[in-house]
Design a protein around this motif. Structure first.
Motif, PDB file in Angstrom:
ATOM      1  N   HIS A  31      -7.301   5.050  16.157  1.00  0.00           N
ATOM      2  CA  HIS A  31      -6.029   5.446  16.761  1.00  0.00           C
ATOM      3  C   HIS A  31      -4.834   5.120  15.868  1.00  0.00           C
ATOM      4  CE1 HIS A  31      -3.233   6.575  19.872  1.00  0.00           C
ATOM      5  NE2 HIS A  31      -2.617   5.416  19.695  1.00  0.00           N
ATOM      6  N   PRO A  32      -4.728   3.901  15.310  1.00  0.00           N
ATOM      7  CA  PRO A  32      -3.586   3.635  14.422  1.00  0.00           C
ATOM      8  C   PRO A  32      -3.560   4.553  13.201  1.00  0.00           C
ATOM      9  CG  PRO A  32      -4.659   1.583  15.041  1.00  0.00           C
ATOM     10  CD  PRO A  32      -5.529   2.706  15.532  1.00  0.00           C
ATOM     11  N   MET A  33      -4.735   4.939  12.705  1.00  0.00           N
ATOM     12  CA  MET A  33      -4.789   5.855  11.572  1.00  0.00           C
ATOM     13  C   MET A  33      -4.233   7.218  11.952  1.00  0.00           C
ATOM     14  SD  MET A  33      -8.439   5.157   9.776  1.00  0.00           S
ATOM     15  CE  MET A  33      -9.351   3.858  10.577  1.00  0.00           C
ATOM     16  N   ARG A  34      -4.679   7.729  13.111  1.00  0.00           N
ATOM     17  CA  ARG A  34      -4.214   9.037  13.564  1.00  0.00           C
ATOM     18  C   ARG A  34      -2.727   9.050  13.803  1.00  0.00           C
ATOM     19  NH1 ARG A  34      -8.790   8.830  16.867  1.00  0.00           N
ATOM     20  NH2 ARG A  34      -7.486   8.364  18.650  1.00  0.00           N
ATOM     21  N   GLU A  35      -2.188   7.933  14.283  1.00  0.00           N
ATOM     22  CA  GLU A  35      -0.767   7.862  14.625  1.00  0.00           C
ATOM     23  C   GLU A  35       0.119   7.560  13.425  1.00  0.00           C
ATOM     24  OE1 GLU A  35       0.371   8.775  17.607  1.00  0.00           O
ATOM     25  OE2 GLU A  35      -1.727   9.271  17.977  1.00  0.00           O
ATOM     26  N   GLY A  36      -0.487   7.292  12.283  1.00  0.00           N
ATOM     27  CA  GLY A  36       0.299   7.057  11.086  1.00  0.00           C
ATOM     28  C   GLY A  36       0.946   5.689  11.025  1.00  0.00           C
ATOM     29  N   VAL A  37       0.318   4.697  11.635  1.00  0.00           N
ATOM     30  CA  VAL A  37       0.851   3.335  11.581  1.00  0.00           C
ATOM     31  C   VAL A  37       0.923   2.908  10.115  1.00  0.00           C
ATOM     32  CG1 VAL A  37       0.425   0.935  12.220  1.00  0.00           C
ATOM     33  CG2 VAL A  37      -0.023   2.766  13.872  1.00  0.00           C
ATOM     34  N   PRO A  38       2.098   2.454   9.658  1.00  0.00           N
ATOM     35  CA  PRO A  38       2.246   2.067   8.255  1.00  0.00           C
ATOM     36  C   PRO A  38       1.229   1.000   7.852  1.00  0.00           C
ATOM     37  CG  PRO A  38       4.377   2.106   9.353  1.00  0.00           C
ATOM     38  CD  PRO A  38       3.322   2.285  10.420  1.00  0.00           C
ATOM     39  N   GLY A  39       0.705   1.150   6.648  1.00  0.00           N
ATOM     40  CA  GLY A  39      -0.214   0.169   6.101  1.00  0.00           C
ATOM     41  C   GLY A  39      -1.679   0.420   6.405  1.00  0.00           C
ATOM     42  N   VAL A  40      -1.986   1.346   7.319  1.00  0.00           N
ATOM     43  CA  VAL A  40      -3.391   1.632   7.625  1.00  0.00           C
ATOM     44  C   VAL A  40      -4.018   2.367   6.452  1.00  0.00           C
ATOM     45  CG1 VAL A  40      -4.986   2.810   9.176  1.00  0.00           C
ATOM     46  CG2 VAL A  40      -3.015   1.600  10.103  1.00  0.00           C
ATOM     47  N   PHE A  41      -3.314   3.363   5.934  1.00  0.00           N
ATOM     48  CA  PHE A  41      -3.735   4.051   4.717  1.00  0.00           C
ATOM     49  C   PHE A  41      -2.859   3.544   3.587  1.00  0.00           C
ATOM     50  CE2 PHE A  41      -5.153   7.593   7.590  1.00  0.00           C
ATOM     51  CZ  PHE A  41      -6.485   7.540   7.238  1.00  0.00           C
ATOM     52  N   GLU A  42      -3.429   3.471   2.388  1.00  0.00           N
ATOM     53  CA  GLU A  42      -2.656   2.995   1.252  1.00  0.00           C
ATOM     54  C   GLU A  42      -1.611   4.003   0.811  1.00  0.00           C
ATOM     55  OE1 GLU A  42      -5.150   1.677  -1.906  1.00  0.00           O
ATOM     56  OE2 GLU A  42      -6.341   0.409  -0.590  1.00  0.00           O
ATOM     57  N   GLU A  43      -1.811   5.269   1.106  1.00  0.00           N
ATOM     58  CA  GLU A  43      -0.881   6.308   0.701  1.00  0.00           C
ATOM     59  C   GLU A  43      -0.344   7.004   1.948  1.00  0.00           C
ATOM     60  OE1 GLU A  43      -2.338   8.945  -2.339  1.00  0.00           O
ATOM     61  OE2 GLU A  43      -3.751   7.438  -3.011  1.00  0.00           O
ATOM     62  N   ASP A  44       0.655   7.818   1.731  1.00  0.00           N
ATOM     63  CA  ASP A  44       1.262   8.568   2.824  1.00  0.00           C
ATOM     64  C   ASP A  44       0.470   9.856   3.036  1.00  0.00           C
ATOM     65  OD1 ASP A  44       3.025   9.363   4.784  1.00  0.00           O
ATOM     66  OD2 ASP A  44       4.406  10.282   3.361  1.00  0.00           O
ATOM     67  N   PHE A  45      -0.454   9.849   3.985  1.00  0.00           N
ATOM     68  CA  PHE A  45      -1.278  11.010   4.280  1.00  0.00           C
ATOM     69  C   PHE A  45      -0.621  11.848   5.367  1.00  0.00           C
ATOM     70  CE2 PHE A  45      -4.318   8.139   2.384  1.00  0.00           C
ATOM     71  CZ  PHE A  45      -5.088   8.976   1.602  1.00  0.00           C
ATOM     72  N   SER A  46      -0.832  13.157   5.300  1.00  0.00           N
ATOM     73  CA  SER A  46      -0.295  14.054   6.319  1.00  0.00           C
ATOM     74  C   SER A  46      -1.045  13.855   7.635  1.00  0.00           C
ATOM     75  CB  SER A  46      -0.437  15.510   5.870  1.00  0.00           C
ATOM     76  OG  SER A  46      -1.801  15.901   5.887  1.00  0.00           O
ATOM     77  N   LEU A  47      -0.460  14.365   8.701  1.00  0.00           N
ATOM     78  CA  LEU A  47      -1.111  14.337  10.010  1.00  0.00           C
ATOM     79  C   LEU A  47      -2.480  15.017   9.922  1.00  0.00           C
ATOM     80  CD1 LEU A  47      -1.104  13.907  13.103  1.00  0.00           C
ATOM     81  CD2 LEU A  47       0.043  16.118  13.278  1.00  0.00           C
ATOM     82  N   ALA A  48      -2.549  16.129   9.209  1.00  0.00           N
ATOM     83  CA  ALA A  48      -3.813  16.863   9.064  1.00  0.00           C
ATOM     84  C   ALA A  48      -4.862  16.011   8.359  1.00  0.00           C
ATOM     85  CB  ALA A  48      -3.577  18.161   8.292  1.00  0.00           C
ATOM     86  N   ASP A  49      -4.465  15.356   7.264  1.00  0.00           N
ATOM     87  CA  ASP A  49      -5.407  14.518   6.525  1.00  0.00           C
ATOM     88  C   ASP A  49      -5.857  13.322   7.356  1.00  0.00           C
ATOM     89  OD1 ASP A  49      -5.243  16.197   4.335  1.00  0.00           O
ATOM     90  OD2 ASP A  49      -3.823  14.932   3.247  1.00  0.00           O
ATOM     91  N   ARG A  50      -4.936  12.732   8.126  1.00  0.00           N
ATOM     92  CA  ARG A  50      -5.311  11.600   8.980  1.00  0.00           C
ATOM     93  C   ARG A  50      -6.297  12.043  10.052  1.00  0.00           C
ATOM     94  NH1 ARG A  50       0.376  10.531   8.938  1.00  0.00           N
ATOM     95  NH2 ARG A  50       0.471  11.140  11.124  1.00  0.00           N
ATOM     96  N   ALA A  51      -6.049  13.205  10.666  1.00  0.00           N
ATOM     97  CA  ALA A  51      -6.964  13.713  11.698  1.00  0.00           C
ATOM     98  C   ALA A  51      -8.340  13.986  11.091  1.00  0.00           C
ATOM     99  CB  ALA A  51      -6.398  14.974  12.344  1.00  0.00           C
ATOM    100  N   TYR A  52      -8.366  14.587   9.910  1.00  0.00           N
ATOM    101  CA  TYR A  52      -9.640  14.850   9.244  1.00  0.00           C
ATOM    102  C   TYR A  52     -10.363  13.544   8.939  1.00  0.00           C
ATOM    103  CZ  TYR A  52     -13.217  16.728   6.250  1.00  0.00           C
ATOM    104  OH  TYR A  52     -14.429  17.058   5.726  1.00  0.00           O
ATOM    105  N   ALA A  53      -9.641  12.581   8.390  1.00  0.00           N
ATOM    106  CA  ALA A  53     -10.249  11.300   8.027  1.00  0.00           C
ATOM    107  C   ALA A  53     -10.860  10.610   9.227  1.00  0.00           C
ATOM    108  CB  ALA A  53      -9.209  10.389   7.369  1.00  0.00           C
ATOM    109  N   CYS A  54     -10.291  10.837  10.406  1.00  0.00           N
ATOM    110  CA  CYS A  54     -10.790  10.212  11.630  1.00  0.00           C
ATOM    111  C   CYS A  54     -11.825  11.072  12.343  1.00  0.00           C
ATOM    112  CB  CYS A  54      -9.621   9.897  12.560  1.00  0.00           C
ATOM    113  SG  CYS A  54      -8.490   8.679  11.862  1.00  0.00           S
ATOM    114  N   GLY A  55     -12.185  12.209  11.757  1.00  0.00           N
ATOM    115  CA  GLY A  55     -13.223  13.049  12.343  1.00  0.00           C
ATOM    116  C   GLY A  55     -12.753  13.984  13.435  1.00  0.00           C
ATOM    117  N   ASP A  56     -11.431  14.121  13.611  1.00  0.00           N
ATOM    118  CA  ASP A  56     -10.888  15.037  14.619  1.00  0.00           C
ATOM    119  C   ASP A  56     -10.626  16.377  13.935  1.00  0.00           C
ATOM    120  OD1 ASP A  56      -9.650  16.359  16.678  1.00  0.00           O
ATOM    121  OD2 ASP A  56      -8.192  14.778  17.094  1.00  0.00           O
TER     122      ASP A  56
END
Length: 141
Positions: A31-56
């Motif tokens: 959930h924090p990854m999908r919501e773009g919580v700072p620091g979860v990913f090392e880089e600034d990923f788009s909403l699309a990339d975050r959703a893909y990374a989480c399997g959505d």
């Protein structure tokens, strides 16, 4: 917490900049990854990339299609949509998976000739499917 991380980079030079990470974790932890919580990913990923990374893949595909609608030349969005369709096995998307650059070029041509931006999935379903490897003749894709 165990993670299985796979890094994909497209082999097609048209999509060299594309990089998507798929992380296998329990849904409550993504959930924090999908919501773009700072620091979860090392880089600034788009909403699309975050959703893909989480399997959505459904949300990721919708977000990639929005990126394409906003900028039809966004190569990462075309590659991301192709990866989503590879994961979901959506009917009529084999040409998008095999040749996203072709679908992008036809998409651009349709817009230039008609002024309309067509849905990438509809366009991919309309295009002929690529012939299986080693098949003589076929579509030539």
């Amino acid at each position: 917490m165990s993670h299985t991380t796979t890094l994909w980079s497209a082999s097609n030079p048209c999509f060299q900049a594309t990089r998507i990470i798929r992380i296998s974790t329990p849904p409550r932890k993504t959930h924090p990854m999908r919501e773009g919580v700072p620091g979860v990913f090392e880089e600034d990923f788009s909403l699309a990339d975050r959703a893909y990374a989480c399997g959505d893949f459904r949300a990721a595909a919708a977000a990639y299609k929005q990126q394409i609608a906003d900028d039809p030349d966004h190569l990462g969005a075309w590659a991301g949509l192709a990866l989503c369709r590879r994961e979901t096995g959506r009917h009529g998307s084999r040409v998008l998976i095999a040749h996203p650059e072709l679908v992008r070029a036809v998409h651009r041509g349709v817009e230039e000739l008609s002024g309309d931006r067509v849905d990438p999935d509809d366009l991919a379903a309309w295009l002929p499917e690529p012939a299986p490897d080693g098949t003589p003749g076929g579509t030539g894709l």
